[in-house]
Enzyme design. Structure first.
Site, short mmCIF file in Angstrom:
data_model
loop_
_atom_site.label_atom_id
_atom_site.label_comp_id
_atom_site.label_asym_id
_atom_site.label_seq_id
_atom_site.Cartn_x
_atom_site.Cartn_y
_atom_site.Cartn_z
NE ARG A 35 -67.18 38.87 -91.92
CZ ARG A 35 -66.79 39.81 -91.08
NH1 ARG A 35 -65.51 39.94 -90.79
NH2 ARG A 35 -67.66 40.60 -90.51
CE LYS A 197 -69.10 46.49 -73.20
NZ LYS A 197 -68.16 47.29 -74.02
N GLY A 354 -71.29 38.52 -85.95
CA GLY A 354 -70.19 37.57 -85.82
C GLY A 354 -70.45 36.37 -84.93
N GLY A 377 -71.26 44.49 -87.01
CA GLY A 377 -71.58 45.90 -86.84
C GLY A 377 -72.27 46.49 -88.06
C1 3PG Z 1 -65.86 43.15 -88.75
O1 3PG Z 1 -65.47 42.00 -88.56
O2 3PG Z 1 -66.61 43.73 -87.96
C2 3PG Z 1 -65.48 43.81 -90.03
O3 3PG Z 1 -64.58 43.05 -90.75
C3 3PG Z 1 -64.96 45.20 -89.78
O4 3PG Z 1 -63.84 45.15 -88.95
P1 3PG Z 1 -63.60 46.32 -87.91
O5 3PG Z 1 -64.70 46.23 -86.88
O6 3PG Z 1 -62.24 46.04 -87.30
O7 3PG Z 1 -63.64 47.62 -88.64
MG MG Z 2 -66.42 44.88 -85.96
#
Ligand code: 3PG
Ligand code: MG
Length: 395
Positions: A35, A197, A354, A377
């Protein structure tokens, strides 16, 4: 939407929202800097024009204000090394000293602000807090695609305080690549979904059923499918209430003519640990005290064959507990198959989310697939068809 290339940053202070929410180990060392490296072209473009950069981000989910573990100061040195210049640091993202540091910033300089989430106002989308941040810069650049699904002060609310709102290179590339997958996919199009999940992936799976030829499902969520079909899963992960949904998805895939493929064998373990005893069993035959932690060799062979014939691949979510090297075999094999499809079959491959992105990067394959998304997400929500507040704020 204003793009970076059409904007001249000369003499301007660019307030750039980045997503530097990177994994750190116990020594506060970055274990995956994707990132950070991804945003370097955006930062360099501003500096090259003769502007300066004020970078703002969150790190983790701090709940009680300033916390050592979540301080962005841990990123100053690595970022300075990557950029090849000494990055300045403001130990508070708002307040007098941040304002002074921002005001005295000269063209070519970079200032990193402390974690935005040390203020509850950030996640609440507080307007007054957003305005305080906005005062630090002349133009707002949003390059935090990974956080674009959050309507937070720095990601969305802040937009109203700027006439110049610019879309960063990361944001642009993420949207372009996601659109390429959703609108212009060459066939056969294979989506491979993993993770723990079903409930996290249900919306994206349903949307993909209208687009893909093959939908491969692996990882922890498959045990719910197996159980629903009457198989034995021992102590494997189970979302008991999602069993009807699993059966429904199988029916929907059939009705839409999508080839839905589930694992045919699993590697199971007698405890949740890397050094557990292991055995390979056919799907639906996991012994009572054992749990499935990876896909088996037969499954790897089937998945690999499908991937290697595909022209478009979307991969989200690991095939097993890849944090344990003994159970990372399936995930790594899929990474290799995606690389092979990309390099030898000319497939367009997008890795999102991720865990699968880390798996691909840690295996050294990051440069050998078409695109590794910085969004978890955010990418899923974008692909589900939702409007991302961080993108909407740029429009
Ligand atoms: C992530 O890693 O999903 C983003 O940086 C957003 O973070 P968050 O899910 O804690 O809002
Ligand atoms: Mg997240």
């Amino acid at each position: 939407m204003k793009t970076l290339d059409t904007y001249d940053f000369s003499g301007k202070k660019a307030l750039i929202r980045v997503d530097f929410n990177v994994p750190l180990n116990e020594k506060y060392e970055i274990t995956d800097d994707t990132r950070i490296t991804a945003t370097i072209p955006t930062i360099k473009k501003v500096l090259k024009d003769g502007g300066s950069c004020i970078l703002m981000s969150h790190l983790g989910r701090p709940k009680d204000g300033p916390t050592e573990k979540y301080s962005l100061k841990h990123l100053v040195n690595p970022l300075s090394v990557i950029l090849g210049l000494q990055v300045k640091f403001a130990d508070d993202c708002i307040g007098e000293s941040a304002a002074e540091q921002a005001a005295s910033l000269k063209p070519g300089e970079v200032l990193l602000l402390e974690n935005l989430r040390f203020y509850k106002e950030e996640e609440k989308g507080d307007v007054a807090f957003a305005e305080k941040l906005a005062k630090l810069g002349d133009v707002w650049v949003n390059d935090a695609f990974g956080t674009a699904h959050r309507a937070h002060a720095s990601t969305a609310v802040i937009g109203q305080f700027f006439t110049d709102r610019v879309c960063g290179y990361v944001m642009q590339a993420e949207i372009d690549n996601a659109q390429k997958i959703l609108e212009k996919a060459e066939r056969p199009f294979t989506a491979i979904m993993g993770g723990a999940k079903i409930s996290d992936k249900i919306l994206i799976i349903e949307r993909l059923l209208d687009k893909v030829d093959n939908l491969i499902i692996g990882g922890g969520m498959t045990y719910t499918f197996t159980k629903a079909q009457g198989g034995e899963i021992g102590k494997s992960l189970l979302e008991a209430d999602k069993q009807p949904l699993a059966l429904e998805l199988i029916e929907k895939a059939k009705a839409k003519g999508v080839n839905l493929i589930l694992p045919s064998d699993n590697v199971c373990a007698d405890k949740f640990s890397n050094d557990a005893n292991r055995q390979i069993v056919a799907t639906g035959h996991i012994p009572a005290d054992w749990e499935g932690l990876d896909i088996g060799p037969d499954t790897i062979k089937t998945f690999t064959e499908i991937l290697e014939k595909s022209k478009t691949i979307l991969w989200n979510g690991p095939m097993g507990v890849f944090e344990f090297p003994n159970f990372a075999v399936g995930t790594n094999a899929i990474a290799e198959a995606v690389v092979k499809a990309t390099e030898e079959n000319g497939a367009f491959s997008l890795i999102g989310g991720g865990d699968s992105a880390s798996a691909v990067n840690n295996a050294g394959y990051g440069d050998r697939v078409s695109y590794v998304s910085t969004g978890g997400g955010a990418l899923l929500e974008y692909m589900e068809g939702k409007t991302l507040p961080g993108v909407a704020a740029l429009e």
